[in-house]
Design a protein around this motif. Structure first.
Motif, PDB file in Angstrom:
ATOM      1  N   LEU A 196      -8.314   4.534   4.534  1.00 40.11           N
ATOM      2  CA  LEU A 196      -7.071   4.920   5.206  1.00 40.11           C
ATOM      3  C   LEU A 196      -5.962   4.927   4.165  1.00 40.11           C
ATOM      4  O   LEU A 196      -5.376   3.884   3.854  1.00 40.11           O
ATOM      5  CB  LEU A 196      -6.733   3.940   6.336  1.00 40.11           C
ATOM      6  N   GLY A 197      -5.697   6.089   3.580  1.00 40.90           N
ATOM      7  CA  GLY A 197      -4.695   6.175   2.518  1.00 40.90           C
ATOM      8  C   GLY A 197      -5.100   5.332   1.329  1.00 40.90           C
ATOM      9  O   GLY A 197      -6.172   5.530   0.747  1.00 40.90           O
TER      10      GLY A 197
ATOM     11  N   GLN B 296      -8.924   0.596   1.533  1.00 44.72           N
ATOM     12  CA  GLN B 296     -10.374   0.798   1.663  1.00 44.72           C
ATOM     13  C   GLN B 296     -11.003  -0.424   2.304  1.00 44.72           C
ATOM     14  O   GLN B 296     -10.593  -1.559   2.044  1.00 44.72           O
ATOM     15  CB  GLN B 296     -11.028   0.997   0.298  1.00 44.72           C
TER      16      GLN B 296
ATOM     17  N   SER C   4       0.830  -1.209   0.000  1.00 47.44           N
ATOM     18  CA  SER C   4       0.000   0.000   0.000  1.00 47.44           C
ATOM     19  C   SER C   4       0.864   1.259   0.000  1.00 47.44           C
ATOM     20  O   SER C   4       0.589   2.216  -0.743  1.00 47.44           O
ATOM     21  CB  SER C   4      -0.916  -0.020   1.229  1.00 47.44           C
TER      22      SER C   4
ATOM     23  N   TYR D 242     -17.392  -0.874  10.143  1.00 50.59           N
ATOM     24  CA  TYR D 242     -16.497   0.184   9.664  1.00 50.59           C
ATOM     25  C   TYR D 242     -16.458   0.262   8.138  1.00 50.59           C
ATOM     26  O   TYR D 242     -15.540   0.869   7.574  1.00 50.59           O
ATOM     27  CB  TYR D 242     -15.082  -0.051  10.194  1.00 50.59           C
TER      28      TYR D 242
ATOM     29  N   LEU E 135     -14.694   2.736   5.233  1.00 52.71           N
ATOM     30  CA  LEU E 135     -13.537   3.402   5.824  1.00 52.71           C
ATOM     31  C   LEU E 135     -12.406   3.459   4.803  1.00 52.71           C
ATOM     32  O   LEU E 135     -12.144   2.480   4.098  1.00 52.71           O
ATOM     33  CB  LEU E 135     -13.074   2.626   7.062  1.00 52.71           C
TER      34      LEU E 135
END
Length: 269
Positions: free
Chosen positions: A105-106, A109, A80, A100, A103
């Protein structure tokens, strides 16, 4: 050369997409070392984790998390960080993550399902598949009971392969063999495939990529493309999309056999 080292290509390969499912991190039968080696061998634009990556069911009963399982997570985080888009599709064993969903995060997904567009223009539903399993949806007590019996078979499988390795034989899945010999299991797989293919027809999609039943396959079902990632507990399989849109089914056992042949051919007479 160890069997884990044989899990990866001889050099890093650039591919468009990787799909893996049913890793079951947190269980003793997870083939984490093989998976880490496999992931090291590829650079992919996208990696789909198609459910049951972490086994929340098992972790409720006690913590089992060796370094090899952490290494899988670290490998995915490294991919990632280097630009790979990692899409985690939740499953029934990691259903605790469904709260969640959506969501981001950078480059990571978290979703319940996704639609992937291949290089040749096909729209594929990416979903774990437990939604199409009648036992998982409506008879959870049976699902837990079946999980316990399955775990016992995997324990036998682990010991069998320990002794096979000592005598120079390759990996072989007793649990997968028994599953495909039992008539009711074969019927269950067929029903599952037909149900999930019917959903694709309803949504006017070209096909589906799923997991859940630990049976890797690429074939046509009901006129749509049915692609199952398999697992990293029994068969150690994954799906790979190349740059022209073709999708290949990777099997650890086949890769090991091919590389052993190559090693033997390279040895001096």
């Amino acid at each position: 050369m160890t069997s884990a080292e044989l899990a990866k290509p001889s050099r890093k390969q650039r591919v468009r997409t990787l799909w893996i499912s049913d890793v079951h991190l947190g269980t003793r039968d997870c083939q984490a070392e093989h998976l880490s080696q496999f992931l090291k061998g590829y650079h992919a634009d996208k990696v789909y984790l198609v459910g049951d990556i972490i086994d929340g069911w098992k972790l409720r009963g006690g913590m089992y998390w060796p370094q090899a399982h952490t290494n899988v997570i670290r490998r995915l985080l490294t991919m990632s960080k280097r630009g790979t888009e990692v899409i985690y599709v939740t499953g029934n064993h990691d259903e605790f993550l469904r709260r969640y969903s959506k969501l981001i995060l950078g480059n990571i997904q978290l979703v319940d399902e996704a639609v992937h567009v291949t290089a040749d223009g096909r729209h594929l539903l990416v979903i774990h598949g437990d939604q199409f399993d009648v036992i998982t949806r409506y008879h959870r007590w049976l699902a837990f009971l079946g999980d316990s019996a399955y775990e016992f078979t995997l324990t036998l499988n682990r010991w069998l392969n320990h002794w096979r390795a000592r005598y120079g034989y390759g990996y072989w899945s007793l649990s997968a063999y028994l599953k495909h010999k039992v008539k009711t299991a074969v019927s269950f797989i067929s029903d599952f495939e037909e149900a999930i293919a019917h959903e694709c027809v309803k949504r006017e999609l070209h096909g589906v990529v799923c997991g859940h039943i630990h049976h890797a396959e690429i074939r046509k079902v009901g006129g749509v493309d049915y692609l199952n990632c398999g697992d990293w507990v029994e068969s150690c399989t994954a799906l790979i999309e190349h740059w022209d849109g073709t999708i290949e089914l990777y099997r650890l056992a086949d890769a090991q056999e091919a590389q052993l042949k190559a090693v033997k051919m390279a040895e001096p007479a």
